[in-house]
Design a protein around this motif. Sequence first.
Motif, PDB file in Angstrom:
ATOM      1  N   LEU A  46       2.389   8.411 -10.183  1.00  0.00           N
ATOM      2  CA  LEU A  46       2.675   7.235  -9.374  1.00  0.00           C
ATOM      3  C   LEU A  46       4.150   6.850  -9.449  1.00  0.00           C
ATOM      4  O   LEU A  46       4.763   6.423  -8.484  1.00  0.00           O
ATOM      5  CB  LEU A  46       1.790   6.105  -9.901  1.00  0.00           C
ATOM      6  N   ASP A  81      -0.497  -1.780  -4.883  1.00  0.00           N
ATOM      7  CA  ASP A  81      -1.841  -2.359  -4.863  1.00  0.00           C
ATOM      8  C   ASP A  81      -2.561  -2.154  -6.177  1.00  0.00           C
ATOM      9  O   ASP A  81      -3.454  -2.902  -6.528  1.00  0.00           O
ATOM     10  CB  ASP A  81      -2.672  -1.748  -3.732  1.00  0.00           C
ATOM     11  N   GLU A  82      -2.140  -1.114  -6.920  1.00  0.00           N
ATOM     12  CA  GLU A  82      -2.878  -0.825  -8.145  1.00  0.00           C
ATOM     13  C   GLU A  82      -2.705  -1.898  -9.215  1.00  0.00           C
ATOM     14  O   GLU A  82      -3.426  -1.923 -10.199  1.00  0.00           O
ATOM     15  CB  GLU A  82      -2.458   0.554  -8.676  1.00  0.00           C
ATOM     16  N   SER A  97      -1.858   8.677  -1.997  1.00  0.00           N
ATOM     17  CA  SER A  97      -2.872   8.540  -3.044  1.00  0.00           C
ATOM     18  C   SER A  97      -3.005   9.826  -3.853  1.00  0.00           C
ATOM     19  O   SER A  97      -3.617   9.842  -4.911  1.00  0.00           O
ATOM     20  CB  SER A  97      -4.215   8.156  -2.425  1.00  0.00           C
ATOM     21  N   ALA A 154       0.837  -1.197   0.000  1.00  0.00           N
ATOM     22  CA  ALA A 154       0.000   0.000   0.000  1.00  0.00           C
ATOM     23  C   ALA A 154       0.874   1.250   0.000  1.00  0.00           C
ATOM     24  O   ALA A 154       0.532   2.266  -0.596  1.00  0.00           O
ATOM     25  CB  ALA A 154      -0.922  -0.009   1.207  1.00  0.00           C
ATOM     26  N   ARG A 199       2.099   1.925  -3.359  1.00  0.00           N
ATOM     27  CA  ARG A 199       0.960   1.789  -4.264  1.00  0.00           C
ATOM     28  C   ARG A 199       1.128   0.676  -5.289  1.00  0.00           C
ATOM     29  O   ARG A 199       0.726   0.804  -6.448  1.00  0.00           O
ATOM     30  CB  ARG A 199       0.659   3.123  -4.952  1.00  0.00           C
TER      31      ARG A 199
END
Lengths: 314, 255
Positions: free
Chosen positions: B83, B58-59, B78, B53, B56
């Motif tokens: 990113l 997770d994306e 976020s 997380a 990121r």
Amino acid sequence: MPTRTTGETSGSSGVALDIDRRDLAWYVDKAVAGLVFVAGISAIIFIIGIFVFITREGIGFLTSAFDFKEFFGSPAWRPTSERKATYGALALIAGTASVTGLAMIVSVPFSLGAAIFIGEFATGKTREALKILVELLAAIPSVVWGFIGLSIMNPLIIETFDVPIGLNILNSGIILGLMAAPIMTTIAEDALKAVPDSYREAAEALGATRWQVTRRVVIPAAKNGLVAAVLLGVGRGFGETMAVLMASGHSVNMPTSVFDSVRALTATIAAELGETAMGSDHYRALFTLGILLFVVTFVINLTADLVVRGIRKR
Amino acid sequence: MVADAKVKVAVRDLTIRYGEDVALSDVSFDIHEHEIFGIIGPAGSGKTSFLRALNRMDEFTTGMAVDGRIVLDGHDVSEWRNLYSLRRRIGVVFPLPVGLPLSVYENVALAPRLAGVRKKSELDEVVERCLRRAALWDEVKDRLDSLGSLLSGGQQQRLTIARALSQDPDLLLLDEFSIAVDPVTTMRIEDVLKELREEVTIVLVTNLVQQARRLADRTAFFLTGELVEVAETEELFTGTVRDQRTRDYVEGRFG
């Protein structure tokens, strides 16, 4: 003492029973092993059989009427000439080569692009739907592609480029390229899928974008598989008959532009073999073309295979 | 750590779910600048999910849903529109060494190249500096051109650390880095980490309780998605006031 001896005897005979025991699983295993062995061996036997057959039929021509210089040097394929039959395959070789070449120019960017999209960029349902669609495309019979070449591409080319005939290298190259693309896409996608996800994650963690991951890590890792995909596509194009027969114009010609009609090796065999007398020079010459095709496709496929094996060794 | 230590990462009400399964439930804590922050806990306690997380990742994991806030240097992760620039600030070392199928040199030069460095001299400098930092330079300096994936497991893991350092991260995440590494190499890497503390903030996820004790300034104990407690490492291991579950875990009664 006697009691103990009896005990030992019955014990060892129990073991002996177990050693010789052949239950259903054992027989099924042996039967399946035999069956798959036959199936596996038969593929090799068939290939050797085909090679022996076409060589035997063509060998008579190779040893008697075959003229190396004429076969590879002359564009005059006149097997039915009344005065003097000539068997120059150069125009046919050039026809096959030009159509296959154009087909590769059309299909390589398309299929590698499609494979990269499916394998690296698309996710979830899009990816699955595309994979199924591509596999469906690969199953379209070649005569249907030929039909599209005849009835759609032909008038389209005549109209667009203002040429007298639309059955030519351009037409058959595009048709053949579209035909080979799904197969190349599928194989190339398999090659990309063989790259471990841990590579992608590691590169992503470095802040690489999707495209950077693909270009810097995935493509180099999948390089051999991708080359093999292209080679198998070439082999496919080289051996294709029906679509090329229908879309190329089928006239013996040394091509000078993509708007020239040509005739392919495969199409020549398909069109003429039924009308030759068995054992005649013409018949045998056609088998010599077959040997040529066989050797070339064999070499292409073998190369592709060796390239793929190269990746496994590493 | 002193009470007024600067906060590097602030985690607030973080919940991570995979579909119906909750991997991490409503946790909040701070990670201070220039500390080694240990996270311990048995398998399935949400340690790796937290790391994913944070940068990121997770994306790209389908079905992973993150709620709550992770604030890095005052900005919610976020909110990073780019990113990739977020990820470039965070180095990650995975449990299993991943030598990319590139040469040793290119493995380390990859991140600078991705960031647009073209000059050979500049790349040379980064490669040597990072390999030295990861205590690998002496072993590979004569074979920078051979494949990174051909190095031994321990060497590959140090290569991974060199690669993580090559992007000049200010946050380094290590996820059970010693799982596939022999004890001697583990010790060498631990020494490297102690030195690195001067420049980067390190989050060390480990299932070796003693490793956290050796390295971490502060340690958090995760258990089945819950943050049981977070404290100065020594306090966690020797303190008197603490959760019974932490005591059981660090003393090896389960997990």
